[in-house]
Design a protein around this motif. Structure first.
Motif, short mmCIF file in Angstrom:
data_model
loop_
_atom_site.label_atom_id
_atom_site.label_comp_id
_atom_site.label_asym_id
_atom_site.label_seq_id
_atom_site.Cartn_x
_atom_site.Cartn_y
_atom_site.Cartn_z
N ILE A 44 0.81 -1.22 0.00
CA ILE A 44 0.00 0.00 0.00
C ILE A 44 0.84 1.27 0.00
N LEU A 45 2.15 1.16 0.27
CA LEU A 45 2.99 2.36 0.33
C LEU A 45 2.96 3.08 -1.01
N PRO A 46 2.66 4.38 -1.01
CA PRO A 46 2.44 5.11 -2.27
C PRO A 46 3.71 5.31 -3.08
N SER A 47 3.55 5.54 -4.36
CA SER A 47 4.69 5.72 -5.28
C SER A 47 5.39 7.05 -5.05
N THR A 48 4.77 7.93 -4.24
CA THR A 48 5.41 9.23 -3.92
C THR A 48 6.39 9.13 -2.76
N LEU A 49 6.36 8.00 -2.04
CA LEU A 49 7.16 7.87 -0.82
C LEU A 49 8.66 7.82 -1.12
N GLN A 50 9.43 8.69 -0.42
CA GLN A 50 10.88 8.75 -0.61
C GLN A 50 11.65 8.37 0.66
N TYR A 51 11.03 8.52 1.82
CA TYR A 51 11.71 8.34 3.11
C TYR A 51 10.83 7.46 3.99
N LEU A 52 11.38 6.35 4.45
CA LEU A 52 10.64 5.46 5.33
C LEU A 52 11.48 5.15 6.56
N ASP A 53 10.92 5.45 7.73
CA ASP A 53 11.59 5.20 9.01
C ASP A 53 10.77 4.16 9.77
N ILE A 54 11.31 2.96 9.90
CA ILE A 54 10.63 1.90 10.65
C ILE A 54 11.47 1.49 11.86
N ALA A 55 12.27 2.44 12.35
CA ALA A 55 13.14 2.17 13.50
C ALA A 55 12.60 2.80 14.78
N LEU A 56 11.33 3.26 14.77
CA LEU A 56 10.78 3.91 15.95
C LEU A 56 10.30 2.92 17.00
N GLY A 57 9.96 1.70 16.57
CA GLY A 57 9.44 0.72 17.51
C GLY A 57 10.52 0.14 18.40
N ILE A 58 10.12 -0.78 19.26
CA ILE A 58 11.06 -1.45 20.16
C ILE A 58 11.82 -2.49 19.36
N PRO A 59 13.16 -2.36 19.25
CA PRO A 59 13.93 -3.32 18.45
C PRO A 59 13.75 -4.75 18.95
N LEU A 66 8.52 -7.17 4.05
CA LEU A 66 8.31 -5.75 3.76
C LEU A 66 9.08 -5.31 2.53
N LEU A 67 10.37 -5.61 2.49
CA LEU A 67 11.22 -5.14 1.40
C LEU A 67 10.94 -5.87 0.08
N ASP A 68 10.60 -7.14 0.17
CA ASP A 68 10.34 -7.91 -1.06
C ASP A 68 9.03 -7.49 -1.73
N HIS A 69 8.10 -6.90 -0.96
CA HIS A 69 6.80 -6.53 -1.53
C HIS A 69 6.64 -5.02 -1.66
N CYS A 70 7.69 -4.28 -1.32
CA CYS A 70 7.62 -2.82 -1.40
C CYS A 70 8.05 -2.35 -2.79
N ASN A 71 7.18 -1.57 -3.45
CA ASN A 71 7.51 -1.01 -4.76
C ASN A 71 7.69 0.50 -4.71
N ALA A 72 7.60 1.07 -3.53
CA ALA A 72 7.80 2.52 -3.39
C ALA A 72 9.26 2.86 -3.70
N PRO A 73 9.51 3.91 -4.47
CA PRO A 73 10.88 4.28 -4.86
C PRO A 73 11.61 5.05 -3.76
N LEU A 74 11.93 4.36 -2.68
CA LEU A 74 12.55 5.02 -1.53
C LEU A 74 13.94 5.54 -1.87
N LYS A 75 14.25 6.72 -1.30
CA LYS A 75 15.60 7.26 -1.39
C LYS A 75 16.35 7.06 -0.08
#
Length: 519
Positions: A418-433, A444-453
């Motif tokens: 569902i991550l939009p094609s406009t997404l450039q920055y994704l931070d998933i380090a806020l949770g408890i490691p 997550l990474l295998d199904h992500c098509n958002a063009p992250l920078k």
């Protein structure tokens, strides 16, 4: 050949290039060693902000070396009392003159660090510890800055144990008007044991000598209204003396109930004020003046009184809010509506409130491009919200709910898609490691098509071969990533760390080492 290269515009061009290395200390040190011309261009940049950057305290005696003979004698006598004998060599440059950023607290910490380093270096357990008798080390250094011809751009005063703005300092301030003439950033952290009269005098000097402040930060470390009342005339005069105040920060610490016209003085800045941060503040009618600031774009309201939240109009594009009442946050979101583009929410959300919050975001705020939210689950409503934010570019998520492993796997897969094609920055380090999303980073990474920078992730997420290889697969498949931030990078397995480093460098992707990540 070198002389020909330095003809024409080359020196000016090189100086502009080197200015972009102001935080690259080791690169600047290398530039110093190239030749005399590069040295002359690099040294002023290295010494414009020596206290804020990560740097050993061993440079402090260089300032002492620039003092007059009488001041050097005072320093020597001061150090001798602690068993430290020191001779000062002649400095190569007038280093104090290059200073542009001065924070008194950080200066004290560097001097204290150098002093303790000297004790350890001399390996004498009987040497006395740093205490108030070392005050000349601070005051004479500040006096040196004042009299060297330095022109500050930023100045901060915070909890100064040793510098009480003695009479001698004020004489130097009054005689060196250029010191504050280009000041743009001022931070005053005021505690009850300061000499308030001297702080008032400082504000008078500032009001006289600088009118170009664009950022003013006031922190009162006391709940005594008398403190604010005493300083209010000088603060009001100072605020009104400014021509283009753009950013105002007020931290009440223990929550003052009276502001004695300090906030009302912002009326004089209603045409220039663009950003306001209020922390630990209670309701006062004075804050209604902010509704007159028609160019206000950014509002940060952190742990403030509920009544204060209700009186503001919120015609803004950037909002950061920390409050325990989610229903109040929802009311604010309804007020901001389609104007809101950047939102950061810090609050403890219970499940029923989460549903209301996500519904409000979807209904009222479709134009968000930056979203930061913690302590939330990968619910159907969150996925619907993300799918609805067609302009989303920056997303920081703190996922905090425990569900079954199979359910989480499905949620993460849906989230990735569902991550939009406009997404450039994704931070998933806020949770408890080590708990929630970390087990399914490969999904997550295998199904992500958002063009992250840029991607921020925890070391726990990558600390197995399956997940680390999924990052490489993403880089190969989506060739937009240029930076990976890894929280606690050095906790990665050695082999995984090396493989990641080599592969990411192969794709020309920078690694940002986040040893400790504060949010």
């Amino acid at each position: 050949m070198a002389s020909k290269m330095l003809m024409g515009d080359m020196p000016e061009l090189m100086e502009n290039i080197l200015k972009h290395l102001n935080n690259e200390i080791y690169s600047l040190y290398s530039c110093v060693l190239v030749n005399r011309h590069w040295c002359k261009m690099s040294i002023p940049i290295l010494w414009q902000d020596p206290f804020s950057i990560i740097r050993k305290s061993s440079f402090i005696p260089i300032y002492f070396s620039s003092l007059g003979e009488d001041e050097k004698l005072v320093i020597k006598e001061c150090l001798k009392e602690f068993g430290i004998n020191m001779e000062f060599s002649k400095p190569l440059f007038d280093y104090a003159r290059f200073l542009k950023i001065l924070n008194i607290y950080l200066l004290e910490q560097k001097v204290k660090g150098w002093f303790e380093w000297m004790r350890l270096k001399l390996d004498n357990p009987f040497l006395l510890h740093y205490d108030l008798r070392t005050t000349p080390l601070i005051t004479l250094t500040v006096k040196l800055f004042l009299e060297s011809g330095a022109i500050l751009h930023e100045f901060g005063l915070y909890n100064s144990e040793f510098l009480k703005f003695e009479l001698e300092i004020f004489r130097s301030l009054e005689q060196n008007e250029k010191f504050f003439s280009r000041l743009q950033y001022l931070s005053l952290n005021i505690i009850s044991n300061f000499s308030i009269e001297n702080i008032a005098k400082l504000l008078i000097v500032l009001a006289k000598n600088t009118t170009k402040i664009n950022t003013l930060r006031l922190v009162f470390h006391s709940d005594e209204s008398k403190l604010i009342h005493t300083l209010s005339p000088a603060l009001i005069r100072f605020i009104k003396s400014q021509e283009q105040l753009r950013k105002f920060i007020f931290d009440g610490d223990d929550g003052p109930t009276e502001f004695y016209g300090i906030i009302s003085a912002l009326e004089s800045q209603k045409n220039s004020l663009q950003e306001v941060t209020l922390e630990d503040c209670v309701f006062s009618e004075e804050f209604e003046i902010l509704n007159n600031c028609k160019n206000l774009e950014t509002l940060r309201i952190l742990d403030c009184d509920t009544e204060l939240l209700k009186i503001l109009d919120y015609n803004i594009s950037t909002l950061e809010i920390s409050h325990y009442d989610v229903l109040i946050i929802i009311q604010i979101l309804e007020k901001t509506g389609i104007l809101l583009q950047r939102l950061k929410i810090k609050t403890a959300i219970v499940i029923w409130e989460e549903s209301l919050l996500l519904k409000a975001l979807k209904s009222f705020c479709p134009n968000i491009i930056y979203l930061y939210i913690k302590d939330i689950g990968l619910s159907t409503q969150l996925l619907e919200l993300i799918g609805n934010l067609q302009k989303l570019q920056f997303f920081s998520l703190g996922y905090a709910y425990y569900t079954s492993k199979e359910e989480r796997k499905i949620q993460v897969m849906q989230f990735a898609k569902i991550l939009p094609s406009t997404l450039q920055y994704l931070d998933i380090a806020l949770g408890i490691p080590g708990t929630l999303l970390d087990s399914f980073i490969d999904i997550l990474l295998d199904h992500c098509n958002a063009p992250l920078k840029k991607l921020l992730i925890s070391s726990v997420s990558l600390n197995n071969e399956k997940n680390s290889k999924s990052l490489i697969r993403y880089c190969t498949r989506i060739r937009t990533l240029n930076c990976v931030g890894i929280v606690r990078y050095y906790e990665l397995d050695y082999d995984i760390r090396n493989e990641l480093k080599n592969m990411l460098h192969w794709y020309h992707i920078d690694i940002l080492l986040l040893i400790v990540k504060c949010n």
